[in-house]
Design a protein around this motif. Sequence first.
Motif, PDB file in Angstrom:
ATOM      1  N   GLY A 189      18.194  -4.484   3.248  1.00 51.84           N
ATOM      2  CA  GLY A 189      16.812  -4.624   3.708  1.00 51.84           C
ATOM      3  C   GLY A 189      15.890  -5.030   2.580  1.00 51.84           C
ATOM      4  O   GLY A 189      14.725  -4.629   2.529  1.00 51.84           O
ATOM      5  N   ALA A 190      16.395  -5.861   1.669  1.00 52.26           N
ATOM      6  CA  ALA A 190      15.635  -6.215   0.470  1.00 52.26           C
ATOM      7  C   ALA A 190      14.411  -7.071   0.772  1.00 52.26           C
ATOM      8  O   ALA A 190      13.513  -7.184  -0.074  1.00 52.26           O
ATOM      9  CB  ALA A 190      16.535  -6.943  -0.527  1.00 52.26           C
ATOM     10  N   THR A 191      14.351  -7.687   1.955  1.00 55.31           N
ATOM     11  CA  THR A 191      13.182  -8.501   2.284  1.00 55.31           C
ATOM     12  C   THR A 191      12.078  -7.683   2.944  1.00 55.31           C
ATOM     13  O   THR A 191      11.004  -8.210   3.225  1.00 55.31           O
ATOM     14  CB  THR A 191      13.575  -9.652   3.226  1.00 55.31           C
ATOM     15  OG1 THR A 191      14.183  -9.112   4.403  1.00 55.31           O
ATOM     16  CG2 THR A 191      14.544 -10.603   2.539  1.00 55.31           C
ATOM     17  N   GLY A 192      12.326  -6.400   3.184  1.00 55.72           N
ATOM     18  CA  GLY A 192      11.321  -5.546   3.817  1.00 55.72           C
ATOM     19  C   GLY A 192      10.211  -5.161   2.864  1.00 55.72           C
ATOM     20  O   GLY A 192      10.266  -5.427   1.660  1.00 55.72           O
ATOM     21  N   GLU A 193       9.203  -4.495   3.394  1.00 63.54           N
ATOM     22  CA  GLU A 193       8.023  -4.133   2.611  1.00 63.54           C
ATOM     23  C   GLU A 193       8.392  -3.276   1.397  1.00 63.54           C
ATOM     24  O   GLU A 193       7.900  -3.514   0.290  1.00 63.54           O
ATOM     25  CB  GLU A 193       7.021  -3.381   3.497  1.00 63.54           C
ATOM     26  CG  GLU A 193       6.379  -4.249   4.563  1.00 63.54           C
ATOM     27  CD  GLU A 193       5.414  -5.267   3.982  1.00 63.54           C
ATOM     28  OE1 GLU A 193       4.413  -4.867   3.358  1.00 63.54           O
ATOM     29  OE2 GLU A 193       5.662  -6.473   4.152  1.00 63.54           O
ATOM     30  N   LEU A 194       9.205  -2.266   1.575  1.00 61.70           N
ATOM     31  CA  LEU A 194       9.620  -1.419   0.454  1.00 61.70           C
ATOM     32  C   LEU A 194      10.793  -2.036  -0.301  1.00 61.70           C
ATOM     33  O   LEU A 194      10.878  -1.923  -1.522  1.00 61.70           O
ATOM     34  CB  LEU A 194       9.998  -0.023   0.944  1.00 61.70           C
ATOM     35  CG  LEU A 194       8.891   0.801   1.602  1.00 61.70           C
ATOM     36  CD1 LEU A 194       9.387   2.212   1.899  1.00 61.70           C
ATOM     37  CD2 LEU A 194       7.649   0.860   0.728  1.00 61.70           C
ATOM     38  N   GLY A 195      11.693  -2.678   0.413  1.00 57.84           N
ATOM     39  CA  GLY A 195      12.880  -3.243  -0.217  1.00 57.84           C
ATOM     40  C   GLY A 195      12.560  -4.249  -1.302  1.00 57.84           C
ATOM     41  O   GLY A 195      13.220  -4.284  -2.356  1.00 57.84           O
ATOM     42  N   ARG A 196      11.544  -5.083  -1.070  1.00 55.06           N
ATOM     43  CA  ARG A 196      11.184  -6.097  -2.071  1.00 55.06           C
ATOM     44  C   ARG A 196      10.777  -5.451  -3.390  1.00 55.06           C
ATOM     45  O   ARG A 196      11.168  -5.900  -4.467  1.00 55.06           O
ATOM     46  CB  ARG A 196      10.044  -6.980  -1.545  1.00 55.06           C
ATOM     47  CG  ARG A 196      10.393  -7.790  -0.322  1.00 55.06           C
ATOM     48  CD  ARG A 196       9.392  -8.902  -0.078  1.00 55.06           C
ATOM     49  NE  ARG A 196       8.041  -8.439   0.190  1.00 55.06           N
ATOM     50  CZ  ARG A 196       7.566  -8.143   1.391  1.00 55.06           C
ATOM     51  NH1 ARG A 196       8.354  -8.208   2.453  1.00 55.06           N
ATOM     52  NH2 ARG A 196       6.306  -7.770   1.563  1.00 55.06           N
ATOM     53  N   VAL A 197       9.994  -4.395  -3.299  1.00 58.05           N
ATOM     54  CA  VAL A 197       9.495  -3.745  -4.515  1.00 58.05           C
ATOM     55  C   VAL A 197      10.624  -2.992  -5.210  1.00 58.05           C
ATOM     56  O   VAL A 197      10.713  -2.975  -6.441  1.00 58.05           O
ATOM     57  CB  VAL A 197       8.318  -2.812  -4.184  1.00 58.05           C
ATOM     58  CG1 VAL A 197       7.740  -2.182  -5.448  1.00 58.05           C
ATOM     59  CG2 VAL A 197       7.224  -3.581  -3.455  1.00 58.05           C
ATOM     60  N   MET A 198      11.512  -2.383  -4.444  1.00 59.89           N
ATOM     61  CA  MET A 198      12.675  -1.728  -5.044  1.00 59.89           C
ATOM     62  C   MET A 198      13.516  -2.739  -5.815  1.00 59.89           C
ATOM     63  O   MET A 198      13.922  -2.487  -6.957  1.00 59.89           O
ATOM     64  CB  MET A 198      13.537  -1.091  -3.956  1.00 59.89           C
ATOM     65  CG  MET A 198      12.921   0.092  -3.261  1.00 59.89           C
ATOM     66  SD  MET A 198      14.018   0.650  -1.928  1.00 59.89           S
ATOM     67  CE  MET A 198      12.869   1.624  -0.963  1.00 59.89           C
ATOM     68  N   ALA A 199      13.798  -3.878  -5.193  1.00 58.62           N
ATOM     69  CA  ALA A 199      14.636  -4.891  -5.830  1.00 58.62           C
ATOM     70  C   ALA A 199      13.991  -5.406  -7.115  1.00 58.62           C
ATOM     71  O   ALA A 199      14.654  -5.516  -8.162  1.00 58.62           O
ATOM     72  CB  ALA A 199      14.896  -6.037  -4.863  1.00 58.62           C
ATOM     73  N   LEU A 200      12.711  -5.714  -7.062  1.00 56.57           N
ATOM     74  CA  LEU A 200      12.016  -6.218  -8.247  1.00 56.57           C
ATOM     75  C   LEU A 200      11.963  -5.165  -9.347  1.00 56.57           C
ATOM     76  O   LEU A 200      12.106  -5.489 -10.537  1.00 56.57           O
ATOM     77  CB  LEU A 200      10.596  -6.653  -7.871  1.00 56.57           C
ATOM     78  CG  LEU A 200      10.501  -7.983  -7.127  1.00 56.57           C
ATOM     79  CD1 LEU A 200       9.118  -8.149  -6.504  1.00 56.57           C
ATOM     80  CD2 LEU A 200      10.805  -9.153  -8.060  1.00 56.57           C
ATOM     81  N   THR A 201      11.782  -3.913  -8.969  1.00 59.84           N
ATOM     82  CA  THR A 201      11.722  -2.844  -9.964  1.00 59.84           C
ATOM     83  C   THR A 201      13.066  -2.653 -10.647  1.00 59.84           C
ATOM     84  O   THR A 201      13.137  -2.508 -11.879  1.00 59.84           O
ATOM     85  CB  THR A 201      11.266  -1.532  -9.300  1.00 59.84           C
ATOM     86  OG1 THR A 201       9.963  -1.725  -8.735  1.00 59.84           O
ATOM     87  CG2 THR A 201      11.220  -0.388 -10.306  1.00 59.84           C
ATOM     88  N   LEU A 202      14.149  -2.663  -9.888  1.00 58.57           N
ATOM     89  CA  LEU A 202      15.476  -2.550 -10.482  1.00 58.57           C
ATOM     90  C   LEU A 202      15.743  -3.731 -11.421  1.00 58.57           C
ATOM     91  O   LEU A 202      16.337  -3.563 -12.499  1.00 58.57           O
ATOM     92  CB  LEU A 202      16.532  -2.476  -9.393  1.00 58.57           C
ATOM     93  CG  LEU A 202      16.501  -1.216  -8.511  1.00 58.57           C
ATOM     94  CD1 LEU A 202      17.473  -1.362  -7.346  1.00 58.57           C
ATOM     95  CD2 LEU A 202      16.825   0.031  -9.320  1.00 58.57           C
ATOM     96  N   ALA A 203      15.305  -4.916 -11.018  1.00 55.16           N
ATOM     97  CA  ALA A 203      15.473  -6.089 -11.874  1.00 55.16           C
ATOM     98  C   ALA A 203      14.674  -5.945 -13.166  1.00 55.16           C
ATOM     99  O   ALA A 203      15.155  -6.295 -14.251  1.00 55.16           O
ATOM    100  CB  ALA A 203      15.052  -7.347 -11.126  1.00 55.16           C
ATOM    101  N   ARG A 204      13.458  -5.443 -13.066  1.00 59.83           N
ATOM    102  CA  ARG A 204      12.631  -5.248 -14.273  1.00 59.83           C
ATOM    103  C   ARG A 204      13.259  -4.228 -15.214  1.00 59.83           C
ATOM    104  O   ARG A 204      13.016  -4.259 -16.422  1.00 59.83           O
ATOM    105  CB  ARG A 204      11.221  -4.822 -13.877  1.00 59.83           C
ATOM    106  CG  ARG A 204      10.415  -5.910 -13.193  1.00 59.83           C
ATOM    107  CD  ARG A 204       8.965  -5.520 -13.013  1.00 59.83           C
ATOM    108  NE  ARG A 204       8.242  -6.540 -12.258  1.00 59.83           N
ATOM    109  CZ  ARG A 204       7.861  -6.403 -11.002  1.00 59.83           C
ATOM    110  NH1 ARG A 204       8.123  -5.271 -10.337  1.00 59.83           N
ATOM    111  NH2 ARG A 204       7.219  -7.372 -10.378  1.00 59.83           N
ATOM    112  N   CYS A 205      14.065  -3.327 -14.663  1.00 58.69           N
ATOM    113  CA  CYS A 205      14.772  -2.344 -15.493  1.00 58.69           C
ATOM    114  C   CYS A 205      16.061  -2.913 -16.075  1.00 58.69           C
ATOM    115  O   CYS A 205      16.752  -2.223 -16.834  1.00 58.69           O
ATOM    116  CB  CYS A 205      15.087  -1.094 -14.673  1.00 58.69           C
ATOM    117  SG  CYS A 205      13.632  -0.122 -14.197  1.00 58.69           S
TER     118      CYS A 205
END
Length: 253
Positions: free
Chosen positions: A14-30
């Motif tokens: 569900g990475a394209t969802g409202e919360l999923g997008r931010v989770m994915a970007l945050t993990l990438a920033r880490c």
Amino acid sequence: MQIDLSGKTALVTGATGELGRVMALTLARCGADLALHYNSNAAKAQELLAAIGALGRRAVTVQADITDGNSVAELKRSVSEQLGTVDIVVANAVVQYEWTSVLNQSADDYRSQFESCVMQSVYLAKAFIPEMIAKRGGRFIGINTECAMQNFPNQSAYVAGKRGMDGVYRVLAKEVGEHQITVNQVAPGWTISERDRVNGTERSEDYERGVPLKRRGTDQEIANVVAFLASDLASFITGAYVPVSGGNVMPAI
């Protein structure tokens, strides 16, 4: 001290969802590389793929029906071929439906919640945990909800699915703990997302009045907890249901 996921690969459903997008970007920033699951929003998946690529991380998009075991198995095969072994699984996808009373809710809605909350988690565990066992380590994180503790009117199908999911995660934590795999749940409250910012719907005085911190949380605050649980900083936390709700729900001991 900082969250460092360098050298790790994470799957977010569900990475394209409202919360999923931010989770994915945050993990990438880490520092993590990302497998971005989507069901139907291919355009949003490509947009997210580009954003993560701009951060210097590897990422792929993978379409799948997370309520179908064969589709999840194919997702696993595709991710493994493109990115290798997955270290972090974030089960975030859920089927959306219209909430109503128990007497009026359709049986299909109960089935959809069971399939997208319980069976998604089972399929993901079967697909990805064997490799975590082989390398003696991994993170399996599910997105639950404060609703599972509230049990308010019209929430029955959602609550039933999420409470069933809770049982799977608690048992799984005990089954795979000896392999140094942690299994945890993040339970957001009613969260401010990009949709709220665009629509100007960030505030809800009725809801905020009952929250000890007197505000709604943000998508970034949810993603921060996911990143923490995905990291070595949380290496001795497993079997936890972690509300990120400003104190709106408080699990008892």
